[in-house]
Structures are given as structure tokens and as C-alpha cells.
Write an enzyme that holds these catalytic residues in place. Structure first.
Site, PDB file in Angstrom:
ATOM      1  N   ARG A  75       6.223  -6.975   8.924  1.00 32.96           N
ATOM      2  CA  ARG A  75       6.233  -8.596   9.379  1.00 32.96           C
ATOM      3  C   ARG A  75       6.490  -9.672   8.687  1.00 32.96           C
ATOM      4  O   ARG A  75       7.001 -10.796   8.886  1.00 32.96           O
ATOM      5  CB  ARG A  75       4.851  -8.587  10.269  1.00 32.96           C
ATOM      6  CG  ARG A  75       4.664  -8.332  11.575  1.00 32.96           C
ATOM      7  CD  ARG A  75       3.262  -8.347  12.001  1.00 32.96           C
ATOM      8  NE  ARG A  75       2.490  -7.525  10.957  1.00 32.96           N
ATOM      9  CZ  ARG A  75       1.175  -7.667  11.099  1.00 32.96           C
ATOM     10  NH1 ARG A  75       0.484  -8.220  12.023  1.00 32.96           N
ATOM     11  NH2 ARG A  75       0.453  -7.201   9.885  1.00 32.96           N
TER      12      ARG A  75
ATOM     13  N   TYR B  11      -9.042   3.121  16.685  1.00 31.12           N
ATOM     14  CA  TYR B  11      -8.173   3.554  15.853  1.00 31.12           C
ATOM     15  C   TYR B  11      -8.308   5.098  15.947  1.00 31.12           C
ATOM     16  O   TYR B  11      -7.420   5.577  15.808  1.00 31.12           O
ATOM     17  CB  TYR B  11      -9.167   3.161  14.385  1.00 31.12           C
ATOM     18  CG  TYR B  11      -8.083   3.475  13.143  1.00 31.12           C
ATOM     19  CD1 TYR B  11      -7.048   2.751  12.724  1.00 31.12           C
ATOM     20  CD2 TYR B  11      -8.718   4.742  12.277  1.00 31.12           C
ATOM     21  CE1 TYR B  11      -6.229   3.079  11.409  1.00 31.12           C
ATOM     22  CE2 TYR B  11      -7.807   4.910  11.205  1.00 31.12           C
ATOM     23  CZ  TYR B  11      -6.668   4.220  10.869  1.00 31.12           C
ATOM     24  OH  TYR B  11      -5.862   4.504   9.570  1.00 31.12           O
TER      25      TYR B  11
ATOM     26  N   GLY C 120       0.700  -1.385   0.042  1.00 28.12           N
ATOM     27  CA  GLY C 120       0.060   0.027   0.028  1.00 28.12           C
ATOM     28  C   GLY C 120       0.689   1.104   0.007  1.00 28.12           C
ATOM     29  O   GLY C 120       1.715   1.391  -0.811  1.00 28.12           O
ATOM     30  N   ILE C 121       0.477   2.112   1.039  1.00 21.04           N
ATOM     31  CA  ILE C 121       1.432   3.502   1.112  1.00 21.04           C
ATOM     32  C   ILE C 121       2.598   3.489   1.261  1.00 21.04           C
ATOM     33  O   ILE C 121       3.530   4.212   0.755  1.00 21.04           O
ATOM     34  CB  ILE C 121       0.465   4.231   2.050  1.00 21.04           C
ATOM     35  CG1 ILE C 121      -1.099   4.514   1.619  1.00 21.04           C
ATOM     36  CG2 ILE C 121       1.202   5.619   2.264  1.00 21.04           C
ATOM     37  CD1 ILE C 121      -2.000   5.263   2.719  1.00 21.04           C
TER      38      ILE C 121
HETATM   39  N1  NAD Z   1      -5.713   2.981   3.131  1.00 19.46           N
HETATM   40  C1  NAD Z   1      -6.298   3.805   3.773  1.00 19.46           C
HETATM   41  O1  NAD Z   1      -7.580   4.273   3.410  1.00 19.46           O
HETATM   42  C2  NAD Z   1      -5.868   4.788   4.860  1.00 19.46           C
HETATM   43  C3  NAD Z   1      -6.479   5.856   5.402  1.00 19.46           C
HETATM   44  C4  NAD Z   1      -5.887   6.391   6.491  1.00 19.46           C
HETATM   45  C5  NAD Z   1      -4.923   6.150   7.067  1.00 19.46           C
HETATM   46  N2  NAD Z   1      -4.165   5.063   6.441  1.00 19.46           N
HETATM   47  C6  NAD Z   1      -3.035   4.722   7.336  1.00 19.46           C
HETATM   48  O2  NAD Z   1      -1.990   4.541   6.269  1.00 19.46           O
HETATM   49  C7  NAD Z   1      -0.977   3.520   6.820  1.00 19.46           C
HETATM   50  C8  NAD Z   1      -0.614   2.554   5.698  1.00 19.46           C
HETATM   51  O3  NAD Z   1      -1.724   1.924   5.553  1.00 19.46           O
HETATM   52  P1  NAD Z   1      -2.306   1.101   3.966  1.00 19.46           P
HETATM   53  O4  NAD Z   1      -3.553   1.758   3.816  1.00 19.46           O
HETATM   54  O5  NAD Z   1      -1.038   1.274   3.095  1.00 19.46           O
HETATM   55  O6  NAD Z   1      -2.349  -0.426   4.578  1.00 19.46           O
HETATM   56  P2  NAD Z   1      -1.626  -1.797   4.210  1.00 19.46           P
HETATM   57  O7  NAD Z   1      -2.419  -2.734   4.792  1.00 19.46           O
HETATM   58  O8  NAD Z   1      -1.533  -2.068   2.556  1.00 19.46           O
HETATM   59  O9  NAD Z   1      -0.373  -1.593   4.709  1.00 19.46           O
HETATM   60  C9  NAD Z   1      -0.092  -1.501   6.210  1.00 19.46           C
HETATM   61  C10 NAD Z   1       1.222  -2.041   6.263  1.00 19.46           C
HETATM   62  O10 NAD Z   1       1.567  -2.094   7.763  1.00 19.46           O
HETATM   63  C11 NAD Z   1       2.202  -3.191   7.931  1.00 19.46           C
HETATM   64  N3  NAD Z   1       1.901  -3.489   9.470  1.00 19.46           N
HETATM   65  C12 NAD Z   1       0.763  -3.750   9.908  1.00 19.46           C
HETATM   66  N4  NAD Z   1       0.938  -4.103  11.300  1.00 19.46           N
HETATM   67  C13 NAD Z   1       2.211  -4.160  11.523  1.00 19.46           C
HETATM   68  C14 NAD Z   1       3.138  -4.517  12.637  1.00 19.46           C
HETATM   69  N5  NAD Z   1       2.558  -5.190  13.860  1.00 19.46           N
HETATM   70  N6  NAD Z   1       4.333  -4.598  12.417  1.00 19.46           N
HETATM   71  C15 NAD Z   1       5.117  -4.183  11.261  1.00 19.46           C
HETATM   72  N7  NAD Z   1       4.161  -4.131  10.391  1.00 19.46           N
HETATM   73  C16 NAD Z   1       2.697  -3.926  10.340  1.00 19.46           C
HETATM   74  C17 NAD Z   1       1.635  -4.297   7.034  1.00 19.46           C
HETATM   75  O11 NAD Z   1       2.197  -5.412   6.902  1.00 19.46           O
HETATM   76  C18 NAD Z   1       1.769  -3.386   5.853  1.00 19.46           C
HETATM   77  O12 NAD Z   1       3.026  -3.542   5.373  1.00 19.46           O
HETATM   78  C19 NAD Z   1      -1.637   2.937   8.049  1.00 19.46           C
HETATM   79  O13 NAD Z   1      -1.125   3.623   9.262  1.00 19.46           O
HETATM   80  C20 NAD Z   1      -2.985   3.434   8.023  1.00 19.46           C
HETATM   81  O14 NAD Z   1      -3.711   3.669   9.240  1.00 19.46           O
HETATM   82  C21 NAD Z   1      -4.784   4.416   5.497  1.00 19.46           C
END
Ligand code: NAD
Length: 254
Positions: free
Chosen positions: A38, A154, A17-18
Site C-alpha cells: 500500500r 487472525y 519485514g519478511i
Molecule cells: N512477524 C511475525 O512474528 C509473524 C509471525 C507469523 C506470521 N507472520 C506473517 O508474515 C507476513 C509478513 O508480515 P511481517 O511480519 O513481515 O510484518 P510487516 O508489518 O513488516 O509486513 C507486512 C506487509 O504487509 C503489507 N500489508 C498489510 N496490509 C496490506 C494490504 N491491505 N495491502 C497490501 N499490503 C498490505 C504491509 O504494508 C507490509 O509490507 C504476514 O502475513 C504475517 O501475518 C508474521
């Protein structure tokens, strides 16, 4: 000249993702990137792909909800690269929009450990080195959920991330160390994939939805990465303690 030439950057959760979009962009801009997440296979797949594109990237298998893993990420980075210029606290999990009356204590703790404690641990250990260097940029990935429009856990964790961002910025203002946050709106990633969405509390998600405009387009992981790059780079050298919402106006206009 690339915007992050020679910079050493840790990105937690950088395999998806991000975080993954940010790792790609940072490498393109000349940074040496350490992703810490992880799942070993996903980490290595990301490393292979970005290396093939000419990037310099390594992975560390770690669970950032654990203090000792965060310490190890920092130690291993220093051992290999001798400094840390940028920390992106991106790892996170969604909380399925579970409201307080339905939220088990164990679920609350799990979400807060991943979304909030990880930021505290990583900032604490990285700052020891940024202090010695007299420079560094921390970018925390918050959420529009910090405004209370997600589940209880959250919402609380991401509000704490905003506050930690400002607190660190206040402490280090004028020292060359900055701390800012990017707060994404809905962005298509694993975290809110249709599979994950099946597990959400639909009733409370609908209640939260009344307070934002979900008819607006989603932002993309690459949009978030550009905002993170801005805070990581010298383009924002006079900016600290700011929370930048990257949400196509989902929250702003409501
Ligand atoms: N996607 C959205 O709509 C959105 C909106 C607001 C905020 N966010 C934030 O963006 C950030 C990235 O999320 P994303 O949307 O790319 O999701 P995603 O699930 O694609 O990525 C999340 C990443 O965090 C890692 N992760 C989760 N728990 C972990 C742990 N305990 N130890 C190590 N790594 C861990 C996952 O393996 C993954 O690589 C997060 O902090 C999320 O809260 C996302």
C-alpha cells in the site's frame, strides 16, 4: 546458477519485514520481483535499495484486501513481464490478540479481508496464468497463529490460508503448479514491534502464551525468506500442499 534465474515473482507486502527480506533474497537469486503493497514511499524505498544492490525489482501500489487491486497487480505484471512463475502471498496484519467476546464485527472483517481474502484473490487471478503456462509455485505466508494461538480473526484467517494451500495443491497436483505455505513463529518486524504490541490484548496474549514456548529465540525475517525461497524454487519441485513452521521450535515442542 542462481536458484531463481529469470523467474518472475510477485511478493505482496514486499516493502517491509519478511516480504522485504524475501524480495532481497529472490533478487540475489536472479528473479525479477514485483512488490505489491500500500505505502508508495516504502515501496519506492525498497525498490531503490534493491536496485542499488543490482536486483531487478518494480513496485505496484495496491491494497490486497480489495479484489480489483489484486486483479490489477496480476494484469500489470503480465503486461510488463508476460508470465508469473512465483506468487508469495505475504501481506498481512496482526489482530492484536483480540478474543471473540471483545472482537467487533468490523475488526473481524478487516483482518480476514487482509489475511485471508487477499490470498484467495491473488491465487485465483495468478492461477489463470500459471494454468496457461503449465507451471508455477505459490507460497502462502501463514502463521503459528493458524493453530488458534492469536486473536479470533487472525487465527481463523491463517487456518483458512493453510486449508486453501492444501486445497490448491490437491487441485493442481501433477500439473507443474505447486502450492505450499511457510508458517512463521515470532519474527521481529513492524507487525509485532513494541509500538504495535502496546495495542495487543495483553490478557489474551498471556493465555495464548501458555500454549507455546516464548522463551525460545525469535526467527529472523531472513530465516523466513530462506524457507519461502525453498518452496519457490525447484529445490522443492516434488513438494506441494505442505505447511512449514519456521519458529525455532516455539510451537513444535509444546
Ligand atoms: N512477524 C511475525 O512474528 C509473524 C509471525 C507469523 C506470521 N507472520 C506473517 O508474515 C507476513 C509478513 O508480515 P511481517 O511480519 O513481515 O510484518 P510487516 O508489518 O513488516 O509486513 C507486512 C506487509 O504487509 C503489507 N500489508 C498489510 N496490509 C496490506 C494490504 N491491505 N495491502 C497490501 N499490503 C498490505 C504491509 O504494508 C507490509 O509490507 C504476514 O502475513 C504475517 O501475518 C508474521
Amino acid at each position: 546458477m542462481a536458484r531463481l534465474d529469470g523467474k518472475i515473482a510477485i511478493i505482496t507486502g514486499g516493502n517491509s519485514g519478511i516480504g522485504r527480506a524475501t524480495a532481497k533474497l529472490f533478487c540475489k537469486e536472479g528473479a525479477k520481483v514485483i512488490i505489491a503493497a500500500r505505502r508508495t514511499e516504502k515501496n519506492q524505498e525498497t525498490v531503490r535499495e534493491i536496485t542499488a544492490e543490482g536486483g531487478t525489482i518494480v513496485d505496484i501500489q495496491a491494497d490486497v484486501s480489495k479484489m480489483e487491486d489484486c486483479k490489477r497487480i496480476v494484469e500489470e505484471t503480465i503486461k510488463k513481464f508476460e508470465r508469473i512463475d512465483i506468487l508469495v502471498n505475504n501481506a498481512g496484519m496482526a489482530d492484536r490478540h483480540i478474543p471473540i467476546n471483545l472482537c467487533a464485527e468490523e475488526w473481524y472483517e478487516k483482518v480476514v479481508r487482509v489475511d485471508q481474502f487477499s490470498v484467495f484473490y491473488m491465487c485465483k487471478y495468478v492461477l489463470e496464468h500459471m494454468e496457461k503456462q503449465g507451471s508455477g509455485s505459490i507460497v502462502n505466508v501463514s502463521s503459528i497463529g493458524s493453530q488458534g494461538i492469536a486473536g479470533i480473526a487472525y487465527s481463523a484467517a491463517k487456518a483458512a490460508v493453510n486449508s486453501m494451500t492444501r486445497n490448491i495443491a490437491i487441485q493442481y497436483a501433477g500439473t507443474g503448479i505447486r502450492c505450499n505455505a511457510v508458517a512463521p513463529g515470532p519474527t521481529p518486524t513492524e507487525l509485532n514491534s513494541p509500538e504495535q504490541f502496546k495495542l495487543f490484548n495483553k490478557e489474551f496474549a498471556a493465555v495464548c502464551g501458555r500454549h507455546i514456548d516464548l522463551t525460545l529465540p525469535e526467527a529472523q525475517p531472513e530465516d523466513q525468506a530462506e524457507a519461502i525461497l525453498f518452496f519457490a524454487s525447484d529445490a522443492s519441485k516434488a513438494i506441494t500442499g505442505q505447511i512449514l513452521y519456521v519458529d525455532n521450535g516455539v510451537l513444535v515442542i509444546c
